[in-house]
Design a protein around this motif. Structure first.
Motif, mmCIF file in Angstrom:
data_model
loop_
_atom_site.group_PDB
_atom_site.id
_atom_site.type_symbol
_atom_site.label_atom_id
_atom_site.label_comp_id
_atom_site.label_asym_id
_atom_site.label_seq_id
_atom_site.Cartn_x
_atom_site.Cartn_y
_atom_site.Cartn_z
ATOM 1 N N LEU A 16 0.623 -1.576 0.101
ATOM 2 C CA LEU A 16 0.011 0.045 0.027
ATOM 3 C C LEU A 16 0.825 1.365 -0.239
ATOM 4 N N PRO A 17 2.095 1.426 0.803
ATOM 5 C CA PRO A 17 2.754 2.556 0.684
ATOM 6 C C PRO A 17 3.111 2.897 -0.786
ATOM 7 N N ASP A 18 3.820 1.849 -1.324
ATOM 8 C CA ASP A 18 4.291 2.002 -2.680
ATOM 9 C C ASP A 18 3.031 2.578 -3.610
ATOM 10 N N LEU A 19 1.710 2.078 -3.435
ATOM 11 C CA LEU A 19 0.869 2.481 -4.111
ATOM 12 C C LEU A 19 0.459 3.858 -4.222
ATOM 13 N N LEU A 20 0.410 4.234 -2.956
ATOM 14 C CA LEU A 20 0.220 5.705 -2.461
ATOM 15 C C LEU A 20 1.195 6.665 -2.873
ATOM 16 N N ALA A 21 2.343 6.313 -2.876
ATOM 17 C CA ALA A 21 3.263 7.125 -3.460
ATOM 18 C C ALA A 21 3.307 7.236 -4.889
ATOM 19 N N GLU A 22 3.074 6.258 -5.723
ATOM 20 C CA GLU A 22 2.782 6.033 -7.010
ATOM 21 C C GLU A 22 1.411 7.093 -7.323
ATOM 22 N N TRP A 23 0.347 7.050 -6.844
ATOM 23 C CA TRP A 23 -0.579 7.856 -7.092
ATOM 24 C C TRP A 23 -0.550 9.268 -6.705
ATOM 25 N N ALA A 34 -3.227 10.758 0.863
ATOM 26 C CA ALA A 34 -2.460 9.650 0.879
ATOM 27 C C ALA A 34 -2.097 9.040 2.370
ATOM 28 N N ARG A 35 -1.901 10.257 3.050
ATOM 29 C CA ARG A 35 -1.607 10.071 4.222
ATOM 30 C C ARG A 35 -2.850 9.628 5.286
ATOM 31 N N ALA A 36 -4.058 10.224 4.764
ATOM 32 C CA ALA A 36 -5.322 9.685 5.530
ATOM 33 C C ALA A 36 -5.615 8.138 5.121
ATOM 34 N N VAL A 37 -5.516 7.941 3.869
ATOM 35 C CA VAL A 37 -5.626 6.431 3.562
ATOM 36 C C VAL A 37 -4.916 5.580 4.168
ATOM 37 N N GLY A 38 -3.508 5.899 4.680
ATOM 38 C CA GLY A 38 -2.300 5.155 4.949
ATOM 39 C C GLY A 38 -2.650 5.029 6.575
ATOM 40 N N GLU A 39 -3.268 6.031 7.151
ATOM 41 C CA GLU A 39 -3.498 5.777 8.626
ATOM 42 C C GLU A 39 -5.050 5.059 8.814
#
Length: 355
Positions: A16-23, A34-39
Motif C-alpha cells: 500500500l505505501p508504494d501504491l500511495l506514493a505512485e498515486w 495519501a496520509r489519510a488512507v495510510g492511517e
C-alpha cells in the motif's frame, strides 16, 4: 493435468505505501489524502476482526454518502431561507452588536460543520465541506460589510479595502486547508473586490483604474495557478484568465480592449498547449466577449464586424477539433498539467506540477 507454473501465478499487488506514493506522483491523490488512507488502513489492520493484509478494501457506501450530502444541502437551504425570513422581520430593529454576533456565529457554525463532515463519506464529504466553507466565506463578507458600514461608517468604495482583505484572509485559510475549486473561487472573489478598492483609491474619479487593477490581480492569479502555487491548477488558470478578460473590458479605452483581447488569445494558446477542451471552452467565452468589442472599436462598420466574428468563430471551431483529435492520443492530457511523454509536456529538468 496441467500444473501451475510461475508464469500462471497472478502478480502480487504492490504494498500500500508504494501504491500511495505512485498515486501521489501521478497526481491522482494529494499527499494529505495519501496520509489519510495510510492511517485509515493501519487502523483497520490493527482493529479486532479487521481484514487480512492484502485483502479487499470495501469502498464507502455510495448510497449513504449521497443521502447525507443531499440532506446537508437541503438542511442548509432551509436554514438560509429561515434566516432570511427572520432577518426581514427583525433585522432593522436589532442593535449593531447583535447583528455582528449573529453573523459571526453563522460563519463559525458553517466552518465547524465543514470540519465535522466525516472523511469516510469520500467525495461527498469533500463536496459538502466545500459548499459549507464557501458559505462561511460569504458570511464573513457579510460580517465585514455590516462592520464597515455600521461601525466604521465607511459606505463608499473605500469600504472594499476592509471587506476584501479581511474576507480574503478567511478564504485563504480555508483554501489552504482544502484546496478545492470552490474554495479557490471563494478566495478569488474578495481578491477581486480588494483590487477594485485599490483601483478607486489610486485613480479617484478615473474609472479605468479599478478595471486595470482587476486585470493585474487576475493575471497574477492565473500565473500563480499555472506555476502550481494556487491549486487546483486546472481551475485556477481559466478562472484568472476569464476575470482578467472582464477586467480589461471594464476599461473604457483602447488599452482595455487590447488587454482583454490579448488575455483571451493567451487563454486559447494555453488551452491548445495543454490540449484541454474545458480550458478551450473558457477561452471561447473570453474571445466572444472581447472580439466584438474590438471589432466595433477598431473596424467600424457592419461588414467588418460580421467578418471578424465569422473568422473568430471558425478559428475556435478549428481549435476545438484539433484539441479533440489530439486529446486521446499517446501524448494527450487527461487533465491540464498532467504528465505527457514522460516529462509533463515541459522542458527537461522541470518537475511536474501536482494539483
Amino acid at each position: 493435468m496441467r500444473t501451475r507454473t510461475e508464469h500462471d501465478r497472478p502478480t502480487p499487488a504492490p504494498p500500500l505505501p508504494d501504491l500511495l506514493a505512485e498515486w501521489v506522483t501521478a497526481g491522482l491523490i494529494s499527499p494529505d489524502q495519501a496520509r489519510a488512507v495510510g492511517e485509515h488502513e493501519a487502523r483497520r489492520a490493527t482493529a479486532p476482526g479487521g481484514p487480512a493484509p492484502g485483502g479487499p478494501v470495501p469502498g464507502p457506501p455510495a448510497e449513504g454518502s449521497l443521502v447525507v450530502e443531499a440532506l446537508g444541502y437541503l438542511g442548509g437551504i432551509i436554514m438560509l431561507v429561515g434566516a432570511l425570513l427572520l432577518g426581514s422581520l427583525f433585522w432593522a430593529d436589532l442593535p449593531t452588536g447583535v447583528r455582528l454576533l449573529l453573523i459571526a456565529l453563522a460563519a463559525c457554525a458553517l466552518v465547524a460543520a465543514g470540519v465535522a463532515v466525516p472523511e469516510r463519506l469520500g467525495d461527498a464529504a469533500a463536496r459538502l465541506r466545500s459548499v459549507l466553507w464557501a458559505l462561511a466565506v460569504a458570511a464573513t463578507g457579510a460580517f465585514m460589510v455590516v462592520f464597515t458600514s455600521d461601525v466604521l461608517d465607511r459606505q463608499d468604495e473605500s469600504s472594499l479595502l476592509v471587506v476584501g482583505p479581511c474576507t480574503a484572509a478567511v478564504a485563504a485559510v480555508l483554501w489552504w486547508r482544502r484546496p478545492t475549486w470552490l474554495q479557490q473561487l471563494a478566495l478569488l472573489v474578495p481578491v477581486v473586490l480588494t483590487a477594485i478598492g485599490v483601483g478607486f483609491q489610486i485613480g479617484g474619479t478615473d474609472s479605468s483604474w479599478p478595471g486595470g487593477m482587476v486585470w493585474i490581480a487576475a493575471t497574477v492569479w492565473a500565473a500563480a495557478a499555472w506555476a502550481g502555487w494556487l491549486r487546483p491548477r486546472v481551475t485556477g488558470v481559466p478562472l484568472g484568465g476569464l476575470v482578467a478578460t472582464f477586467g480589461g473590458l471594464s476599461i473604457d479605452n483602447d488599452l482595455g480592449i487590447a488587454l482583454a483581447l490579448g488575455t483571451a488569445v493567451a487563454l486559447v494558446v494555453l488551452a491548445l498547449y495543454e490540449r484541454s477542451l474545458p480550458w478551450l471552452g473558457v477561452a471561447a467565452v473570453a474571445v466572444l466577449q472581447s472580439t466584438p468589442r474590438a471589432a466595433v472599436a477598431w473596424f467600424p462598420g457592419r461588414l467588418s464586424a460580421a467578418l471578424t466574428l465569422i473568422v473568430t468563430g471558425g478559428l475556435l471551431v478549428a481549435a476545438a477539433v484539433w484539441v479533440a483529435r489530439h486529446q486521446g492520443g499517446p501524448t494527450a492530457l487527461s487533465e491540464p498539467g498532467r504528465p505527457r511523454n514522460g516529462t509533463g509536456g515541459r522542458p527537461e529538468g522541470r518537475p511536474p506540477v501536482r494539483d
